[in-house]
Write a protein that holds these residues in place. Structure first.
Motif, PDB file in Angstrom:
ATOM      1  N   ASN A   1       0.834  -1.212   0.000  1.00 29.55           N
ATOM      2  CA  ASN A   1       0.000   0.000   0.000  1.00 29.55           C
ATOM      3  C   ASN A   1       0.864   1.256   0.000  1.00 29.55           C
ATOM      4  O   ASN A   1       0.535   2.253  -0.642  1.00 29.55           O
ATOM      5  CB  ASN A   1      -0.920   0.007   1.226  1.00 29.55           C
ATOM      6  CG  ASN A   1      -2.040  -1.007   1.117  1.00 29.55           C
ATOM      7  OD1 ASN A   1      -2.393  -1.423   0.014  1.00 29.55           O
ATOM      8  ND2 ASN A   1      -2.604  -1.421   2.242  1.00 29.55           N
ATOM      9  N   GLY A   2       1.968   1.206   0.745  1.00 24.15           N
ATOM     10  CA  GLY A   2       2.890   2.342   0.770  1.00 24.15           C
ATOM     11  C   GLY A   2       3.523   2.590  -0.587  1.00 24.15           C
ATOM     12  O   GLY A   2       3.685   3.741  -1.013  1.00 24.15           O
ATOM     13  N   LEU A   3       3.878   1.520  -1.293  1.00 27.04           N
ATOM     14  CA  LEU A   3       4.437   1.661  -2.639  1.00 27.04           C
ATOM     15  C   LEU A   3       3.431   2.271  -3.600  1.00 27.04           C
ATOM     16  O   LEU A   3       3.797   2.969  -4.542  1.00 27.04           O
ATOM     17  CB  LEU A   3       4.883   0.297  -3.178  1.00 27.04           C
ATOM     18  CG  LEU A   3       6.121  -0.341  -2.541  1.00 27.04           C
ATOM     19  CD1 LEU A   3       6.328  -1.748  -3.074  1.00 27.04           C
ATOM     20  CD2 LEU A   3       7.362   0.509  -2.796  1.00 27.04           C
TER      21      LEU A   3
ATOM     22  N   ARG B   1       6.339  -2.502  -9.473  1.00 25.90           N
ATOM     23  CA  ARG B   1       6.134  -1.186  -8.861  1.00 25.90           C
ATOM     24  C   ARG B   1       7.447  -0.458  -8.567  1.00 25.90           C
ATOM     25  O   ARG B   1       7.524   0.772  -8.705  1.00 25.90           O
ATOM     26  CB  ARG B   1       5.317  -1.358  -7.566  1.00 25.90           C
ATOM     27  CG  ARG B   1       4.933  -0.060  -6.885  1.00 25.90           C
ATOM     28  CD  ARG B   1       3.992   0.763  -7.727  1.00 25.90           C
ATOM     29  NE  ARG B   1       3.765   2.084  -7.147  1.00 25.90           N
ATOM     30  CZ  ARG B   1       4.559   3.129  -7.334  1.00 25.90           C
ATOM     31  NH1 ARG B   1       5.640   3.040  -8.094  1.00 25.90           N
ATOM     32  NH2 ARG B   1       4.260   4.294  -6.768  1.00 25.90           N
ATOM     33  N   ILE B   2       8.493  -1.208  -8.178  1.00 20.83           N
ATOM     34  CA  ILE B   2       9.748  -0.539  -7.797  1.00 20.83           C
ATOM     35  C   ILE B   2      10.661  -0.268  -8.985  1.00 20.83           C
ATOM     36  O   ILE B   2      11.588   0.544  -8.882  1.00 20.83           O
ATOM     37  CB  ILE B   2      10.524  -1.348  -6.734  1.00 20.83           C
ATOM     38  CG1 ILE B   2      11.021  -2.688  -7.289  1.00 20.83           C
ATOM     39  CG2 ILE B   2       9.675  -1.533  -5.484  1.00 20.83           C
ATOM     40  CD1 ILE B   2      11.883  -3.484  -6.314  1.00 20.83           C
ATOM     41  N   ARG B   3      10.389  -0.923 -10.118  1.00 21.02           N
ATOM     42  CA  ARG B   3      11.275  -0.796 -11.274  1.00 21.02           C
ATOM     43  C   ARG B   3      11.535   0.658 -11.706  1.00 21.02           C
ATOM     44  O   ARG B   3      12.688   1.034 -11.972  1.00 21.02           O
ATOM     45  CB  ARG B   3      10.700  -1.645 -12.420  1.00 21.02           C
ATOM     46  CG  ARG B   3      11.388  -1.519 -13.758  1.00 21.02           C
ATOM     47  CD  ARG B   3      12.822  -1.998 -13.736  1.00 21.02           C
ATOM     48  NE  ARG B   3      13.487  -1.691 -14.987  1.00 21.02           N
ATOM     49  CZ  ARG B   3      13.982  -0.517 -15.311  1.00 21.02           C
ATOM     50  NH1 ARG B   3      13.897   0.493 -14.451  1.00 21.02           N
ATOM     51  NH2 ARG B   3      14.576  -0.313 -16.455  1.00 21.02           N
ATOM     52  N   PRO B   4      10.522   1.543 -11.767  1.00 21.80           N
ATOM     53  CA  PRO B   4      10.794   2.928 -12.196  1.00 21.80           C
ATOM     54  C   PRO B   4      11.766   3.683 -11.276  1.00 21.80           C
ATOM     55  O   PRO B   4      12.419   4.628 -11.716  1.00 21.80           O
ATOM     56  CB  PRO B   4       9.400   3.582 -12.180  1.00 21.80           C
ATOM     57  CG  PRO B   4       8.433   2.453 -12.298  1.00 21.80           C
ATOM     58  CD  PRO B   4       9.069   1.313 -11.578  1.00 21.80           C
ATOM     59  N   PHE B   5      11.873   3.260 -10.025  1.00 19.67           N
ATOM     60  CA  PHE B   5      12.761   3.959  -9.088  1.00 19.67           C
ATOM     61  C   PHE B   5      14.240   3.696  -9.375  1.00 19.67           C
ATOM     62  O   PHE B   5      15.104   4.411  -8.863  1.00 19.67           O
ATOM     63  CB  PHE B   5      12.449   3.558  -7.641  1.00 19.67           C
ATOM     64  CG  PHE B   5      11.110   4.036  -7.154  1.00 19.67           C
ATOM     65  CD1 PHE B   5      10.779   5.381  -7.186  1.00 19.67           C
ATOM     66  CD2 PHE B   5      10.165   3.132  -6.666  1.00 19.67           C
ATOM     67  CE1 PHE B   5       9.543   5.825  -6.740  1.00 19.67           C
ATOM     68  CE2 PHE B   5       8.929   3.567  -6.216  1.00 19.67           C
ATOM     69  CZ  PHE B   5       8.615   4.918  -6.250  1.00 19.67           C
TER      70      PHE B   5
ATOM     71  N   LEU C   1       8.446   9.895  -0.290  1.00 18.39           N
ATOM     72  CA  LEU C   1       8.907   9.585   1.064  1.00 18.39           C
ATOM     73  C   LEU C   1       8.295   8.282   1.577  1.00 18.39           C
ATOM     74  O   LEU C   1       8.963   7.473   2.223  1.00 18.39           O
ATOM     75  CB  LEU C   1       8.536  10.721   2.024  1.00 18.39           C
ATOM     76  CG  LEU C   1       9.241  12.063   1.825  1.00 18.39           C
ATOM     77  CD1 LEU C   1       8.637  13.110   2.754  1.00 18.39           C
ATOM     78  CD2 LEU C   1      10.726  11.920   2.099  1.00 18.39           C
ATOM     79  N   VAL C   2       7.006   8.090   1.278  1.00 21.74           N
ATOM     80  CA  VAL C   2       6.309   6.890   1.742  1.00 21.74           C
ATOM     81  C   VAL C   2       6.847   5.666   0.996  1.00 21.74           C
ATOM     82  O   VAL C   2       7.115   4.618   1.600  1.00 21.74           O
ATOM     83  CB  VAL C   2       4.785   7.025   1.545  1.00 21.74           C
ATOM     84  CG1 VAL C   2       4.065   5.769   2.009  1.00 21.74           C
ATOM     85  CG2 VAL C   2       4.255   8.241   2.305  1.00 21.74           C
ATOM     86  N   ALA C   3       7.029   5.805  -0.304  1.00 20.07           N
ATOM     87  CA  ALA C   3       7.550   4.688  -1.106  1.00 20.07           C
ATOM     88  C   ALA C   3       8.952   4.298  -0.647  1.00 20.07           C
ATOM     89  O   ALA C   3       9.279   3.113  -0.552  1.00 20.07           O
ATOM     90  CB  ALA C   3       7.565   5.066  -2.588  1.00 20.07           C
ATOM     91  N   LEU C   4       9.776   5.292  -0.345  1.00 25.14           N
ATOM     92  CA  LEU C   4      11.136   5.016   0.122  1.00 25.14           C
ATOM     93  C   LEU C   4      11.114   4.240   1.431  1.00 25.14           C
ATOM     94  O   LEU C   4      11.853   3.256   1.608  1.00 25.14           O
ATOM     95  CB  LEU C   4      11.912   6.325   0.283  1.00 25.14           C
ATOM     96  CG  LEU C   4      13.351   6.217   0.802  1.00 25.14           C
ATOM     97  CD1 LEU C   4      14.198   5.345  -0.119  1.00 25.14           C
ATOM     98  CD2 LEU C   4      13.972   7.606   0.938  1.00 25.14           C
TER      99      LEU C   4
END
Length: 313
Positions: A109-111, A151-155, A120-123
């Protein structure tokens, strides 16, 4: 910071008084004032960093209240709540397995937080996920594995170094759970491979270190023993890397094992011809050159030369 320090001190020295303190603070989590909700959430988050909440049978109460803050309209509260849930991995690691599905759902949910302009929440979700993964049931992770990876790939290419580092570290940690669904996750490894190899030239040493870790973790899932050995031997943290020689050998193994991937690998590299990082911008055409050098003649036909000739620089 003050609330965190107080939480740390009280966890250490005020054990018997904590149940009453927690009971009296819970109503402030619904305060109309952001500052009160932030302070209480930070305090609770730090309590979860200690086993005292488990000893005093407060763990589930505090954890449930942190989970309840996920819909808070203040970004900092949502971030601190995730930090608290992640802290359970160090405060009460033996309890993570029991609550694993619930904790992982909170991180996902945070991601997916839609009101998080600075991520900040995703981190925090990515950092906490990496801490929790050592303690959760494999089946709980596998049900969310693909969603998290996508979900994390773009980061990986974020302008913020800490987002790049955390997302890449998390990706490496996720590979431990890929065996049961190897084909699906293998596709995610292929999607991220070019990016991870190029970011070995990242300007930030912490990101380079994360890439080395992620590639070492990905190696066994790639079905190419030569590539796996290269990642394990050449990407050790304490070893310096001759990037050009390394990439030459990597491309040799890639074209021997996955020649049908050539065009896909080239297209992904073209994206980095316009990278804002000069070393990565230089690495991308070199990567393509080595791929073409080592592919056999039959597979050369699959290359779409137009983007290369027109200069996607």
């Amino acid at each position: 910071t003050h609330a965190i320090s107080v939480g740390r001190a009280m966890a250490r020295h005020a054990g018997p008084r904590l149940p009453l303190i927690v009971k009296n603070l819970i109503p402030t989590l619904s305060s109309v004032f952001d500052s009160q909700r932030i302070t209480t959430t930070a305090f609770f988050a730090e309590l979860l960093n200690s086993n005292v909440v488990n000893d005093l049978m407060l763990l589930e109460t505090v954890m449930d209240n942190m989970t309840g803050r996920q819909k808070d309209n203040c970004t900092l509260v949502r971030m601190l709540a995730l930090r608290g849930l992640g802290n359970i991995a160090s405060g009460s690691p033996d309890k993570v397995r029991k609550h694993g599905a619930k904790l992982l759902a909170s991180m996902v949910n945070g991601l997916d937080d839609k009101d998080d302009p600075h991520n900040l929440v995703a981190l925090e979700a990515m950092s906490s996920l990496s801490k929790l993964l050592d303690h959760v049931e494999e089946r709980d992770v596998q049900s969310m594995l693909l969603h998290i990876a996508i979900r994390i790939r773009p980061f990986f290419d974020s302008e913020q170094p800490e987002l790049r580092r955390s997302s890449i570290m998390l990706f490496g940690n996720l590979t431990k759970f890929s065996e049961g669904d190897c084909d699906v996750f293998f596709e995610q490894i292929l999607n991220g491979l070019v990016t991870l190899l190029l970011h070995l030239q990242d300007p930030k040493p912490a990101v380079v270190k994360a890439c080395k870790f992620a590639l070492r973790m990905c190696g066994p899932s790639m079905g190419c023993e030569g590539l796996c050995d290269m990642f394990l031997n050449h990407l050790r943290e304490d070893r310096s890397l001759h990037y050009g020689e390394f990439m030459n050998d990597v491309c040799k193994h890639l074209m021997q094992s996955y020649p049908e991937m050539l065009n896909r690998l080239i297209v992904t590299n073209l994206f980095y011809f316009k990278s804002s990082w000069v070393d990565i911008r230089a690495a991308a055409p070199m990567f393509i050159g080595f791929l073409v050098l080592h592919v056999d003649e039959d597979h050369c036909q699959q290359v779409d030369l137009d983007p290369l000739i027109s200069g996607e620089w």
